[in-house]
Design an enzyme around this catalytic site. Structure first.
Site, PDB file in Angstrom:
ATOM      1  N   PHE A 131     -14.266   8.054   1.197  1.00  0.00           N
ATOM      2  CA  PHE A 131     -13.244   7.023   1.386  1.00  0.00           C
ATOM      3  C   PHE A 131     -12.236   7.506   2.439  1.00  0.00           C
ATOM      4  O   PHE A 131     -11.758   8.633   2.371  1.00  0.00           O
ATOM      5  CB  PHE A 131     -12.552   6.758   0.049  1.00  0.00           C
ATOM      6  CG  PHE A 131     -11.665   5.541   0.055  1.00  0.00           C
ATOM      7  CD1 PHE A 131     -12.197   4.284  -0.131  1.00  0.00           C
ATOM      8  CD2 PHE A 131     -10.301   5.671   0.240  1.00  0.00           C
ATOM      9  CE1 PHE A 131     -11.381   3.162  -0.129  1.00  0.00           C
ATOM     10  CE2 PHE A 131      -9.478   4.547   0.243  1.00  0.00           C
ATOM     11  CZ  PHE A 131     -10.020   3.298   0.055  1.00  0.00           C
ATOM     12  N   TYR A 225      -5.908   1.749 -10.837  1.00  0.00           N
ATOM     13  CA  TYR A 225      -6.009   0.288 -10.752  1.00  0.00           C
ATOM     14  C   TYR A 225      -7.434  -0.228 -10.584  1.00  0.00           C
ATOM     15  O   TYR A 225      -7.633  -1.421 -10.428  1.00  0.00           O
ATOM     16  CB  TYR A 225      -5.113  -0.259  -9.627  1.00  0.00           C
ATOM     17  CG  TYR A 225      -5.326   0.364  -8.262  1.00  0.00           C
ATOM     18  CD1 TYR A 225      -6.415   0.022  -7.483  1.00  0.00           C
ATOM     19  CD2 TYR A 225      -4.429   1.293  -7.760  1.00  0.00           C
ATOM     20  CE1 TYR A 225      -6.617   0.599  -6.239  1.00  0.00           C
ATOM     21  CE2 TYR A 225      -4.608   1.886  -6.517  1.00  0.00           C
ATOM     22  CZ  TYR A 225      -5.718   1.532  -5.759  1.00  0.00           C
ATOM     23  OH  TYR A 225      -5.911   2.116  -4.540  1.00  0.00           O
ATOM     24  N   ARG A 385     -20.675  -5.754  -1.663  1.00  0.00           N
ATOM     25  CA  ARG A 385     -20.450  -4.821  -2.767  1.00  0.00           C
ATOM     26  C   ARG A 385     -20.117  -5.577  -4.056  1.00  0.00           C
ATOM     27  O   ARG A 385     -19.259  -6.456  -4.058  1.00  0.00           O
ATOM     28  CB  ARG A 385     -19.291  -3.907  -2.365  1.00  0.00           C
ATOM     29  CG  ARG A 385     -19.118  -2.706  -3.227  1.00  0.00           C
ATOM     30  CD  ARG A 385     -18.093  -1.777  -2.605  1.00  0.00           C
ATOM     31  NE  ARG A 385     -16.748  -2.319  -2.689  1.00  0.00           N
ATOM     32  CZ  ARG A 385     -15.648  -1.570  -2.799  1.00  0.00           C
ATOM     33  NH1 ARG A 385     -15.736  -0.260  -2.820  1.00  0.00           N
ATOM     34  NH2 ARG A 385     -14.463  -2.128  -2.875  1.00  0.00           N
TER      35      ARG A 385
HETATM   36  C1  LIG Z   1      -9.528   3.475  -4.076  1.00  0.00           C
HETATM   37  C2  LIG Z   1      -9.591   4.879  -3.573  1.00  0.00           C
HETATM   38  C3  LIG Z   1      -8.442   5.552  -3.188  1.00  0.00           C
HETATM   39  C4  LIG Z   1      -7.124   4.827  -3.216  1.00  0.00           C
HETATM   40  O1  LIG Z   1      -6.061   5.598  -2.800  1.00  0.00           O
HETATM   41  P1  LIG Z   1      -4.584   5.005  -2.941  1.00  0.00           P
HETATM   42  O2  LIG Z   1      -3.727   6.168  -2.679  1.00  0.00           O
HETATM   43  O3  LIG Z   1      -4.455   4.425  -4.312  1.00  0.00           O
HETATM   44  O4  LIG Z   1      -4.427   3.918  -1.943  1.00  0.00           O
HETATM   45  C5  LIG Z   1      -8.561   6.866  -2.783  1.00  0.00           C
HETATM   46  N1  LIG Z   1      -9.765   7.484  -2.752  1.00  0.00           N
HETATM   47  C6  LIG Z   1     -10.892   6.841  -3.112  1.00  0.00           C
HETATM   48  C7  LIG Z   1     -12.188   7.562  -3.070  1.00  0.00           C
HETATM   49  C8  LIG Z   1     -10.837   5.527  -3.521  1.00  0.00           C
HETATM   50  O5  LIG Z   1     -11.959   4.880  -3.866  1.00  0.00           O
END
Ligand SMILES: *Cc1c(COP(=O)(O)O)cnc(C)c1O
Length: 426
Positions: A131, A225, A385
């Site tokens: 991500f 979330y 997805r």
């Molecule tokens: C959803 C997600 C995040 C989200 O990071 P935020 O700090 O909440 O915006 C981070 N890493 C991964 C792998 C995710 O899937």
């Protein structure tokens, strides 16, 4: 292969011991929600709980609520609700800040511990399709601290674990493909080379059973979330293996991580254990909503907990794959998610050379919510997805979702201009 029928899907719902858990959620009538991997559904308890925190705890009791309503202990209390979902011990998890910020803390700590042991190790290994926020945080930390970030494909991870690597940083379930790593095996491979591991559980916590303790992971973070249903912007969580928890000041050493915050001393003295990974004052309203999400897992515990949820999740994703193949053949859909159960999270990702974005928009217009993730123009294709949350997704939902996919593809309605317009959030 035998043809699957709607009646069979209905009878799966009738036999499903977990079907009653859906009653814990407020889902719009007629909507099929397959995006709980991005923003989880609203727990029924959340609206009145948050209202009570606002009107009673804040409105009437004001500052006294830090003590009387237990606000101050919420990071630990919620952490203890998450611990059994991820194989962590009691008082080893805190809920705080965002996933991105918690990653900064634990990666910084991992780099410091590694540098203490062997300053010659200057590389962080991660996956190219991790991500982006994880990669951005790692890039910025590596720049700041003189490390290099090395990005590899999944099959190259083990061979990348060489003597100059300090940390292996991975997301357990890939956000684009739903592919799941073998946490225990990769952690063991890393440890065999004295490399520390950081695991992001954003798409795992509440979706698949995780066992951080048995896997001997070093650091872990995850999201509040998504599958934990904490609401938009819900705080995230952080776990540090107890062997490391007291070894280092995390870099955002704020007063909530102090051993005695209300002594107001000028010198920082880190709290014992995971509490030192807190920084400052937490968003109590968001915490209250997340607690409602976590209480659903407590209810699920009596029905077999994560093990039972995992069985249902695999039946849901198997069914979706089988129905897509049975009913939507000849429309150029491919499968990006592994078929092997041990390598699959709780989502199914389909590929298509073109039109993936518009197909998702057309599905949303029909009340089937999934999402689109862009490819890179190379090996990674555009992705449709679909997340399957076993707490509230049923088998008839899967049938109906596939039927909508079939109709959208068959009548070509996705080609209409209104389905080809991009929005700020996809
Ligand atoms: C959803 C997600 C995040 C989200 O990071 P935020 O700090 O909440 O915006 C981070 N890493 C991964 C792998 C995710 O899937």
């Amino acid at each position: 292969m035998n043809t699957i029928t709607l009646e069979q899907c209905r009878s799966l719902d009738q036999q499903d011991p977990l079907s009653g858990l859906r009653d814990h959620f407020d889902l719009p009538q007629g909507l099929i929600y397959l995006d709980g991997n991005s923003l989880g559904a609203l727990p029924k308890a959340a609206a009145s709980r948050v209202a009570q925190v606002v009107t009673q705890e804040w409105g009437q009791n004001l500052i006294r609520s830090w003590n009387t309503a237990g606000w101050f202990q919420m990071p630990q209390r919620l952490g203890n609700l998450i611990a059994p979902l991820i194989g962590a011990g009691h008082n080893e998890v805190v809920v705080t800040d965002s996933t991105s910020i918690n990653l900064y803390k634990v990666l910084f700590a991992a780099l410091s511990i590694s540098a203490d042991q062997d300053p010659a190790r200057r590389v962080v290994v991660s996956e190219r399709s991790n991500f982006p926020t994880d990669l951005y945080i790692a890039q910025s930390l590596c720049r700041e601290r003189g490390f290099q970030l090395q990005l590899v494909e999944p099959e190259e991870i083990e061979s990348a674990l060489t003597r100059d690597v300090a940390v292996l940083m991975l997301t357990h379930v890939n956000y684009r493909t739903g592919a799941m790593h073998d946490m225990a095996a990769l952690t063991a491979a890393a440890h065999a080379k004295s490399i520390l591991t950081v695991w992001d559980l954003a798409h795992s916590a509440g979706a698949v059973p995780v066992d951080l303790t048995t896997s001997k992971a070093d650091f872990s973070i995850g999201c509040g979330y998504k599958y934990l249903n904490g609401g938009p912007g819900a705080p995230a969580f952080v776990w540090v293996n107890p062997v490391h928890a007291d070894r280092f000041w995390q870099p955002l050493a704020g007063w909530w991580g102090h051993a005695a915050p209300f002594e107001f001393t000028p010198d920082y003295r880190p709290a014992h254990g995971i509490t030192r990974y807190l920084c400052g004052t937490q968003p109590i309203l968001n915490m209250a909503a997340l607690e409602c999400g976590l209480e659903v897992f407590t209810a699920a515990q009596a029905l077999g907990g994560m093990a039972a949820l995992r069985i249902k999740s695999l039946v849901l994703t198997d069914l979706f794959i089988a129905l897509i193949e049975q009913r939507c053949g000849g429309h150029g859909l491919g499968l990006a998610t592994p078929r092997q159960h041990a390598q699959r999270g709780s989502q199914v990702c389909l590929t298509r050379d073109s039109g993936a974005f518009a197909i998702i928009q057309a599905l949303i217009a029909r009340g089937v919510i999934g999402d689109f993730r862009a490819g890179d123009g190379g090996v990674h294709k555009d992705i449709l997805r679909f997340g399957f949350t076993p707490l509230y997704t049923g088998f008839e939902d899967v049938w109906n979702a596939v039927e909508q996919v079939r109709q959208v593809l068959e009548n070509g309605e996705w080609q209409r201009p209104e389905f080809n317009q991009k929005h700020a959030v996809t």
